[in-house]
Design a protein around this motif. Structure first.
Motif, PDB file in Angstrom:
ATOM      1  N   PRO A 221      40.002  40.514  48.451  1.00 52.92           N
ATOM      2  CA  PRO A 221      39.474  41.811  48.025  1.00 52.92           C
ATOM      3  C   PRO A 221      40.354  42.457  46.956  1.00 52.92           C
ATOM      4  N   ALA A 222      41.668  42.429  47.166  1.00 55.06           N
ATOM      5  CA  ALA A 222      42.562  43.019  46.163  1.00 55.06           C
ATOM      6  C   ALA A 222      42.444  42.263  44.847  1.00 55.06           C
ATOM      7  N   GLY A 223      42.268  40.966  44.922  1.00 56.04           N
ATOM      8  CA  GLY A 223      42.145  40.125  43.726  1.00 56.04           C
ATOM      9  C   GLY A 223      40.930  40.490  42.897  1.00 56.04           C
ATOM     10  N   VAL A 224      39.755  40.577  43.547  1.00 51.16           N
ATOM     11  CA  VAL A 224      38.564  40.886  42.754  1.00 51.16           C
ATOM     12  C   VAL A 224      38.603  42.337  42.274  1.00 51.16           C
ATOM     13  N   TYR A 225      39.288  43.194  43.019  1.00 53.62           N
ATOM     14  CA  TYR A 225      39.344  44.593  42.617  1.00 53.62           C
ATOM     15  C   TYR A 225      40.311  44.793  41.457  1.00 53.62           C
ATOM     16  N   ARG A 226      41.441  44.161  41.550  1.00 53.26           N
ATOM     17  CA  ARG A 226      42.471  44.408  40.543  1.00 53.26           C
ATOM     18  C   ARG A 226      42.409  43.440  39.384  1.00 53.26           C
ATOM     19  N   ARG A 227      41.943  42.230  39.635  1.00 53.43           N
ATOM     20  CA  ARG A 227      41.886  41.238  38.561  1.00 53.43           C
ATOM     21  C   ARG A 227      40.495  40.640  38.446  1.00 53.43           C
ATOM     22  N   PRO A 228      39.484  41.459  38.174  1.00 54.10           N
ATOM     23  CA  PRO A 228      38.125  40.902  38.066  1.00 54.10           C
ATOM     24  C   PRO A 228      38.060  39.855  36.968  1.00 54.10           C
ATOM     25  N   ALA A 229      37.320  38.780  37.222  1.00 52.20           N
ATOM     26  CA  ALA A 229      37.291  37.667  36.280  1.00 52.20           C
ATOM     27  C   ALA A 229      36.316  37.898  35.152  1.00 52.20           C
ATOM     28  N   SER A 230      35.408  38.829  35.332  1.00 56.95           N
ATOM     29  CA  SER A 230      34.439  39.059  34.266  1.00 56.95           C
ATOM     30  C   SER A 230      34.000  40.508  34.309  1.00 56.95           C
ATOM     31  N   SER A 231      33.302  40.907  33.253  1.00 54.32           N
ATOM     32  CA  SER A 231      32.843  42.282  33.199  1.00 54.32           C
ATOM     33  C   SER A 231      31.865  42.566  34.328  1.00 54.32           C
ATOM     34  N   PHE A 232      31.083  41.542  34.723  1.00 60.98           N
ATOM     35  CA  PHE A 232      30.131  41.744  35.817  1.00 60.98           C
ATOM     36  C   PHE A 232      30.870  42.103  37.099  1.00 60.98           C
ATOM     37  N   VAL A 233      31.910  41.309  37.403  1.00 65.02           N
ATOM     38  CA  VAL A 233      32.676  41.565  38.630  1.00 65.02           C
ATOM     39  C   VAL A 233      33.315  42.942  38.551  1.00 65.02           C
ATOM     40  N   ALA A 234      33.856  43.258  37.374  1.00 66.33           N
ATOM     41  CA  ALA A 234      34.532  44.543  37.208  1.00 66.33           C
ATOM     42  C   ALA A 234      33.579  45.696  37.460  1.00 66.33           C
ATOM     43  N   SER A 235      32.346  45.583  36.976  1.00 65.77           N
ATOM     44  CA  SER A 235      31.411  46.684  37.152  1.00 65.77           C
ATOM     45  C   SER A 235      30.849  46.722  38.561  1.00 65.77           C
ATOM     46  N   PHE A 236      30.758  45.557  39.204  1.00 70.39           N
ATOM     47  CA  PHE A 236      30.108  45.505  40.505  1.00 70.39           C
ATOM     48  C   PHE A 236      31.022  45.988  41.614  1.00 70.39           C
ATOM     49  N   ILE A 237      32.321  45.765  41.470  1.00 69.90           N
ATOM     50  CA  ILE A 237      33.263  46.103  42.531  1.00 69.90           C
ATOM     51  C   ILE A 237      33.947  47.412  42.206  1.00 69.90           C
ATOM     52  N   GLY A 238      33.790  48.388  43.063  1.00 72.63           N
ATOM     53  CA  GLY A 238      34.485  49.650  42.893  1.00 72.63           C
ATOM     54  C   GLY A 238      33.919  50.461  41.743  1.00 72.63           C
ATOM     55  N   ASN A 239      34.426  51.684  41.581  1.00 71.47           N
ATOM     56  CA  ASN A 239      34.005  52.504  40.454  1.00 71.47           C
ATOM     57  C   ASN A 239      34.889  52.183  39.273  1.00 71.47           C
ATOM     58  N   VAL A 240      34.297  52.171  38.107  1.00 70.27           N
ATOM     59  CA  VAL A 240      35.090  51.864  36.931  1.00 70.27           C
ATOM     60  C   VAL A 240      34.492  52.587  35.723  1.00 70.27           C
ATOM     61  N   ASN A 241      35.371  53.071  34.855  1.00 70.86           N
ATOM     62  CA  ASN A 241      34.920  53.646  33.592  1.00 70.86           C
ATOM     63  C   ASN A 241      34.865  52.539  32.562  1.00 70.86           C
ATOM     64  N   ARG A 242      33.756  52.473  31.844  1.00 69.34           N
ATOM     65  CA  ARG A 242      33.651  51.488  30.766  1.00 69.34           C
ATOM     66  C   ARG A 242      33.682  52.252  29.459  1.00 69.34           C
ATOM     67  N   LEU A 243      34.785  52.078  28.721  1.00 67.02           N
ATOM     68  CA  LEU A 243      34.978  52.878  27.511  1.00 67.02           C
ATOM     69  C   LEU A 243      34.819  51.989  26.275  1.00 67.02           C
ATOM     70  N   SER A 244      33.967  52.453  25.367  1.00 66.93           N
ATOM     71  CA  SER A 244      33.783  51.722  24.107  1.00 66.93           C
ATOM     72  C   SER A 244      35.105  51.709  23.348  1.00 66.93           C
ATOM     73  N   ALA A 245      35.490  50.529  22.882  1.00 61.79           N
ATOM     74  CA  ALA A 245      36.791  50.426  22.200  1.00 61.79           C
ATOM     75  C   ALA A 245      36.754  49.247  21.235  1.00 61.79           C
ATOM     76  N   ARG A 246      37.884  49.084  20.519  1.00 70.28           N
ATOM     77  CA  ARG A 246      38.002  47.979  19.575  1.00 70.28           C
ATOM     78  C   ARG A 246      39.365  47.348  19.782  1.00 70.28           C
ATOM     79  N   LEU A 247      39.409  46.024  19.806  1.00 65.24           N
ATOM     80  CA  LEU A 247      40.687  45.352  19.935  1.00 65.24           C
ATOM     81  C   LEU A 247      41.368  45.395  18.560  1.00 65.24           C
ATOM     82  N   ALA A 248      42.431  46.208  18.492  1.00 67.84           N
ATOM     83  CA  ALA A 248      43.052  46.440  17.182  1.00 67.84           C
ATOM     84  C   ALA A 248      43.997  45.307  16.817  1.00 67.84           C
TER      85      ALA A 248
END
Lengths: 368, 272
Positions: A221-248
């Motif tokens: 559980p800590a693994g998928v929460y803290r180190r999600p492997a993909s954006s899908f996992v990141a959005s599906f587990i827990g609350n998360v802010n998705r902020l538009s950004a650019r890799l500078a």
């Protein structure tokens, strides 16, 4: 090799017409572990459970239980215990007869059946209700009967198909704790299917996050929460802010990310799923990694905005800040007087701890 | 105050309308039952001197006795066959998907909308071709077709109400297919089977129109015997038989309701 695994799925595929319910899935369930198949409805998690139970046969691949190949073994010879979403108690039998059913099918003697049914009902705290009919019991009690009925046969694996979803909220929390305790005490290998990420996080030893018939990540559980492997996992587990950004830029061990609102932050490189500077990305930050500050007081602010709303959650307060270019940003504040300190309408700066943030490419490629 | 009065008036008139409807529905039965106790040899209403003589006469009349036994024979076979066939089809329609499933369902339920005399005439023509016009088999076969839809519906509704998760639960607990059928499906289907059989039996025993075509002197059932009788005589023995019919059927239905739950059998309520 598979001696340590209670269940092994080997390159298993299953299609229902045009729908791929399982595509080339390989999964090992360790002996005694509580493994959760988590995903939205239609992701194939129930199909995977049905494949293990034998209710459904795979198109390709093999299934092993306790190291034995059971791909073609009918479900009644697999010695599993299954708890269904709606409990599926036999309405024409008493509670005791329900629990005794599996033992009767195994031709256990009458005396031993009585003793083991008694013991199973004790475990689920239903001693004395054996003569009742299922419909005379509450939802929570029916749930316990279903659990006792599945456990009494000493199953090699316990399969739970969204067993808590029919219960109301308080009871669900109570049953979660009890389910976990019982599973610990009995030590039975358990595969649990749910679409509720909270349930998955609180109950599991490991979670397999599924989507479209595939396992996207298998971790604690800590693994998928803290180190999600993909954006899908990141959005599906827990609350998360998705902020538009650019890799500078990428500089040594850190990735510099410019948020759409103007702020700029450094994210550890191993938490960055994109390696091409200049690409549009999404910065994922959990609400608890963010905090509020007075505007102008801090230099390295992630963004600035106006406090829009407070949602009091008892243990914390969720503050929603409207940031230009980012939309609503959820900041979790621990102190309960947050509403007084940061009233609605106040201009604030949002700061973040980026050690726990992660970066993924935008799901939809932006038009270029 | 005025509002309360109005409400009471409203309730009173609603009750009166309901009572009138109920009276209208039961009046045929009441008239026949009362006429049965008439002492005179004409069918009249209301009865003058109450008497049981027409019950005795009906009981001793040979054609009625034979008709009654013939009816029992035909009903017994027809309802049993319809139960077996109907259950098989209901199971197939509920559990399997195959080509022509909808067509099969329509055909099986079609006797509900085809007039009974059509069915009777058709079987009479067929029987004449095969030279079996005066046999009990012909009557039984005709009745099976007529009552099949009722059995099918009853069993189908009960099957629909069986959660397939129950079967899966049983299988997961180690029950092979036969044990699932005997220990889970059959007990849960029992009320539906009993209900389907009961309706088939009552309908078959009371069936007249098609029976008129397919029965002969030797095989005539009670309703046909009654029809033959009233063409020649008009005394109240028919009313006496009808009274027995009505009371017996009502008792069976009351018992069925008590022990099987009639509402569930008629699928008025979604049973659990």
């Amino acid at each position: 090799m598979s001696g340590d695994n209670a269940v092994r799925l080997e390159a298993v595929s299953k299609r229902f017409g045009p729908v791929t319910a399982a595509s080339d899935i390989t999964l090992d369930v360790r002996r005694g572990e509580f493994l959760t198949l988590l995903g939205p409805s239609g992701c194939g998690k129930t199909t995977l459970l049905n494949l293990i139970a034998g209710f459904v046969e795979p198109d390709r691949g093999d299934i092993y239980i306790d190291g034995q190949r059971v791909t073609e073994t009918p479900p009644y010879q697999r010695s599993l215990g299954v708890v269904f979403q709606n409990y599926a108690l036999f309405p024409h039998m008493s509670v005791a007869q329900n629990v005794a059913f599996g033992l009767k099918m195994r031709k256990v003697g009458a005396g031993e059946i009585r003793a083991r049914v008694q013991q199973a009902l004790d475990i689920v705290h239903l001693a004395g209700l054996g003569e009742r009919r299922p419909r005379q019991l509450s939802g929570g009690q029916q749930q316990r009967v279903a659990l006792a009925r599945a456990l009494v046969v000493d199953p090699k694996v316990l399969l739970l198909d969204e067993p808590l979803s029919a219960l109301d909220k308080n009871l669900r929390a109570e049953m979660q704790v009890e389910l976990k305790q019982i599973q610990r005490r009995v030590g039975v290998t358990t595969v649990f299917v749910t679409h509720d990420q909270g349930e998955a996080l609180s109950l599991s030893d490991r979670i397999a996050v599924m989507s479209d018939g595939a396992i996207l990540q298998l971790a604690t559980p800590a693994g998928v929460y803290r180190r999600p492997a993909s954006s899908f996992v990141a959005s599906f587990i827990g609350n998360v802010n998705r902020l538009s950004a650019r890799l500078a830029a990428i500089d040594g061990g850190t990735a510099r990310v410019e948020v759409a609102a103007g702020g700029s932050v450094d994210v550890p490189l191993e938490r960055c799923g994109v390696r091409t500077p200049g690409r549009d990305v999404l910065l994922y930050v959990r609400p608890e990694s963010l905090r509020l500050a007075r505007e102008g007081e801090v230099t390295a602010a992630l963004a600035a905005g106006t406090v829009q709303a407070h949602v009091f959650q008892g243990t914390h307060v969720d503050v929603y800040v409207d940031c230009a270019g980012l939309g609503l940003v959820n900041v979790r504040a621990a102190s309960l007087d947050t509403a007084e300190r940061w009233p609605v309408g106040r201009r604030v700066a949002v700061q973040g701890d980026m050690a726990e943030a992660f970066v993924f490419a935008r799901d939809e490629a932006p038009p270029t | 105050m005025r509002r309360a009065t109005r409400r009471r008036l409203w309730r009173l008139s609603a009750g009166a309308v309901l009572g009138a409807i109920l009276l209208y529905l039961t009046i045929p039965s009441l008239v026949v039952i009362m006429a049965a106790f008439n002492d005179k040899a004409i069918l009249s209403f209301p009865p003058q001197n109450p008497s049981l003589r027409w019950f005795v006469k009906a009981y001793n009349y040979d054609d009625f006795r034979k008709g009654f036994y013939n009816g029992l024979l035909v009903t017994g076979w027809a309802s049993a066959i319809a139960l077996a066939v109907g259950t098989t089809f209901a199971y197939a329609i509920d559990r399997f998907s195959f080509r022509g499933k909808a067509t099969l369902e329509t055909i099986l339920l079609s006797p509900l909308v085809i007039p009974h005399f059509t069915v009777g005439l058709a079987f009479l023509i067929l029987a004449a071709q095969l030279n079996v016009t005066r046999t009990f088999s012909l009557v039984v076969v005709t009745h099976v077709v007529l009552v099949l839809p009722f059995v099918l519906r009853c069993v189908y509704v009960s099957l629909k109400n069986i959660d397939t998760a129950l079967e899966r639960a049983a299988v997961s607990l180690g029950a092979p297919p036969l044990a699932v059928l005997l220990r889970i499906d059959l007990p849960l289907l029992a009320p539906g089977l009993a209900g389907g059989w009961l309706f088939a039996a009552i309908l078959s025993f009371n069936e007249f129109t098609a029976s008129l075509f397919v029965t002969g002197q030797r095989t005539q059932t009670l309703p046909v015997a009654m029809y033959t009788y009233i063409r020649e005589y008009a005394d109240p023995s028919l009313a006496a038989i009808s009274a027995v019919f009505i009371v017996a059927t009502a008792m069976i239905l009351v018992l069925a309701d008590r022990f099987l739950g009639l509402k569930r059998l008629l699928a008025i309520e979604a049973g659990r």
